[in-house]
Design a protein around this motif. Structure first.
Motif, mmCIF file in Angstrom:
data_model
loop_
_atom_site.group_PDB
_atom_site.id
_atom_site.type_symbol
_atom_site.label_atom_id
_atom_site.label_comp_id
_atom_site.label_asym_id
_atom_site.label_seq_id
_atom_site.Cartn_x
_atom_site.Cartn_y
_atom_site.Cartn_z
ATOM 1 N N GLN A 47 0.877 -1.219 -0.125
ATOM 2 C CA GLN A 47 0.104 0.124 -0.009
ATOM 3 C C GLN A 47 0.649 1.274 -0.082
ATOM 4 O O GLN A 47 0.528 2.135 0.442
ATOM 5 C CB GLN A 47 -0.988 -0.042 1.106
ATOM 6 N N LEU A 71 1.898 2.888 -3.045
ATOM 7 C CA LEU A 71 1.062 3.242 -4.199
ATOM 8 C C LEU A 71 1.667 4.701 -4.651
ATOM 9 O O LEU A 71 1.116 5.608 -4.796
ATOM 10 C CB LEU A 71 -0.468 3.832 -3.806
ATOM 11 N N THR A 104 0.479 -5.499 -5.673
ATOM 12 C CA THR A 104 0.340 -4.404 -4.555
ATOM 13 C C THR A 104 -0.592 -4.908 -3.792
ATOM 14 O O THR A 104 -1.892 -5.440 -4.356
ATOM 15 C CB THR A 104 0.066 -3.103 -5.440
ATOM 16 N N VAL A 116 -3.549 -3.197 -1.333
ATOM 17 C CA VAL A 116 -4.209 -2.345 -0.785
ATOM 18 C C VAL A 116 -5.287 -2.833 0.179
ATOM 19 O O VAL A 116 -6.323 -3.476 -0.244
ATOM 20 C CB VAL A 116 -5.085 -1.591 -1.864
ATOM 21 N N GLN A 176 -2.259 8.274 -5.125
ATOM 22 C CA GLN A 176 -2.459 6.769 -4.932
ATOM 23 C C GLN A 176 -3.935 6.453 -5.840
ATOM 24 O O GLN A 176 -3.556 5.368 -6.316
ATOM 25 C CB GLN A 176 -3.052 6.558 -3.255
ATOM 26 N N ALA A 228 -3.183 3.390 -8.589
ATOM 27 C CA ALA A 228 -3.736 2.344 -8.589
ATOM 28 C C ALA A 228 -4.341 1.926 -9.988
ATOM 29 O O ALA A 228 -4.567 0.722 -10.349
ATOM 30 C CB ALA A 228 -4.839 2.701 -7.346
ATOM 31 N N VAL A 240 -3.717 -6.214 -8.357
ATOM 32 C CA VAL A 240 -4.096 -5.815 -6.919
ATOM 33 C C VAL A 240 -4.529 -6.869 -5.913
ATOM 34 O O VAL A 240 -5.589 -7.256 -6.222
ATOM 35 C CB VAL A 240 -4.977 -4.336 -6.963
ATOM 36 N N ILE A 279 -12.122 -0.063 -3.507
ATOM 37 C CA ILE A 279 -11.222 0.002 -4.446
ATOM 38 C C ILE A 279 -11.662 0.262 -5.678
ATOM 39 O O ILE A 279 -11.125 1.492 -6.447
ATOM 40 C CB ILE A 279 -10.056 -1.007 -4.503
ATOM 41 N N VAL A 331 -10.097 1.327 -9.910
ATOM 42 C CA VAL A 331 -9.275 0.221 -10.363
ATOM 43 C C VAL A 331 -10.224 -0.951 -11.152
ATOM 44 O O VAL A 331 -11.390 -0.903 -10.532
ATOM 45 C CB VAL A 331 -8.790 -0.382 -9.247
#
Length: 450
Positions: free
Chosen positions: A146, A148, A162, A164, A198, A202, A208, A219, A225
């Motif tokens: 996280q 980002l 990644t 999140v 971020q 993202a 993710v 998200i 995203v």
């Protein structure tokens, strides 16, 4: 080489690599487990990844991650990537001495702080990119926890995955809602200015991971995203450590909660108000908060207003064993948060067999389970409902026993770090395979026809 031959080669390579140990770089700009859930995630996930046979190098800045040690964890290491540590205690928001500056990234870090912003996600990402590019070939996959930051876009020397936990835009909105003045709202907006970065980062990430279905939807909604790029890998409790122990006596009236910061998100003000109501029926009721006590602020003001100085205790910096025994000693564990992307404290309390009262904020119901079956659930931000549930739990030993046993069974079935590590490795291998498929073949030639 024909397309069919290339595809066959990729399939053979993928099959051969399916069980190959991976070299993992795990990035975390804020990795101390005593500072919040991101640090807990790094600590437990890194341990279980190594136990699966992989090599994990955690790369982090201050406050540095705390990693487990042991003969079975020889493949786990920490690389310190120091910032200027501008928020350290006892002198947060300090101005560094001139000789502390090393490069332009340090200047960006200080300049952002001076103007009221939070620089660490950006500056850590820039330092991490420089570090990773200098070590190209050392890692099979890079896992960002996280950050980002802009520095992690583009080539970082290995495929990027990644995590999140939840969009920080949720925290931002809750703090704006609680801000009591125009000046305070302006300050909150400036502090959270990094969330614009971020969002942009993202949307460009290939893979993710997140910790709950609720976070997945947040998200999509907050960060934009695409849904197909997001994968849920539930995290959980260390069920061997957080386990029942009948030899630990219950303390009558004890309620335990975890609050890493005195911020609206954690809902501690509602729990303190609820405690005042509960004590009219259960005079022995008292609260132990795992976290730092703020000398001023809404929580401190409520404690004073209701005369609860002797009924609310804050503890910090305790060992794992002390934390587990504290949770075991409580008659009730409580998660009063307005929102959580997962809620490790809920899973850990349930794993000990301590009955749980929790709100329905964010992903907490995914962890805590159905009201009346594995917990007592109340709406977030409702001190009256919280007080009623706590009073009911404190007054009914049979209910506490039933919900405590059901809660532990739920955690063992769904939420352990071993399961989280297995699910994360599966996503690593998908990211590596995807990177191989998109790489140019050995016979690729630049198009010179233009």
């Amino acid at each position: 080489m024909t397309h069919e031959a290339m595809e066959a080669g990729l399939r053979e390579g993928s099959a051969a690599d399916a069980d190959r140990p991976l070299r993992i770089a795990l990035l975390t700009y804020k990795g101390n487990p005593f500072c919040g859930g991101q640090g807990v995630y790094v600590r437990h996930l890194s341990r279980e990844l190594v136990r699966l046979g992989h090599q994990v190098e955690v790369i982090g800045s201050q406050p540095y991650p705390v990693l487990d040690e042991g003969e079975d964890l020889a493949g786990l290491s920490l690389t310190e990537l120091p910032s200027l540590d501008l928020y350290r205690q006892p002198d947060p928001f300090r101005t560094p001495r001139r000789e502390e500056f090393r490069d332009w990234i340090d200047a960006v870090e200080v300049g952002t702080m001076w103007t009221g912003g939070f620089p660490e996600p950006l500056t850590f990402s820039l330092r991490a990119r420089r570090h990773l590019r200098a070590r190209r070939g050392d890692f099979d996959v890079v896992h960002d926890n996280q950050t980002l930051g802009y520095g992690l876009l583009g080539d970082v020397g290995a495929p990027l995955v990644t995590t999140v936990h939840h969009p920080i835009t949720v925290d931002r909105q809750l703090e704006l809602d609680a801000a009591g003045s125009r000046r305070r709202r302006a300050s909150v907006r400036r502090w959270y200015a990094f969330t614009r970065m971020q969002k942009r980062v993202a949307r460009r990430l290939p893979s993710v991971l997140t910790v709950s279905g609720t976070s997945r939807q947040e998200i999509v909604d907050h960060l934009g995203v695409r849904d197909e790029r997001i994968h849920v890998v539930h995290i959980g409790a260390d069920a061997d450590l957080f386990s029942p122990d009948p030899s630990v006596p219950k303390v009558p009236g004890r309620i335990v909660t975890t609050s890493s910061a005195d911020v609206p998100l954690k809902g501690l003000v509602f729990l303190v108000e609820a405690l005042a109501k509960v004590r009219t029926e259960h005079p022995a009721a008292h609260l132990v908060v795992v976290g730092r006590r703020a000398e001023d602020g809404p929580v401190a003001q409520l404690i004073e207003r209701y005369g609860l100085e002797g009924s609310v205790e804050f503890v910090k910096g305790i060992s794992d064993a002390e934390l587990v025994d504290l949770v075991r000693s409580a008659e009730v564990a409580c998660v009063p948060s307005l929102y959580e992307g997962f809620s490790l404290p809920a899973a850990e309390a349930m794993a000990t067999g301590t009955p749980l009262v929790a709100t329905t904020g964010g992903a907490i119901p995914e962890v805590a389970g159905p009201d009346g079956e594995t917990c007592l659930a109340v709406p977030p931000g409702d001190a009256g409902a919280l007080a009623a549930a706590l009073s009911r739990m404190l007054g009914d030993p049979g209910l506490r026993e039933r919900l405590g046993a059901a809660g532990r069974a739920r955690v063992l079935e769904k939420f352990t770090w071993a399961r989280a590590a297995e699910g994360t490795v599966a996503r690593y291998r998908e990211a590596i395979a995807s990177a191989h498929r998109s790489a140019p073949g050995p016979d690729a030639r630049p198009d010179r026809s233009a």
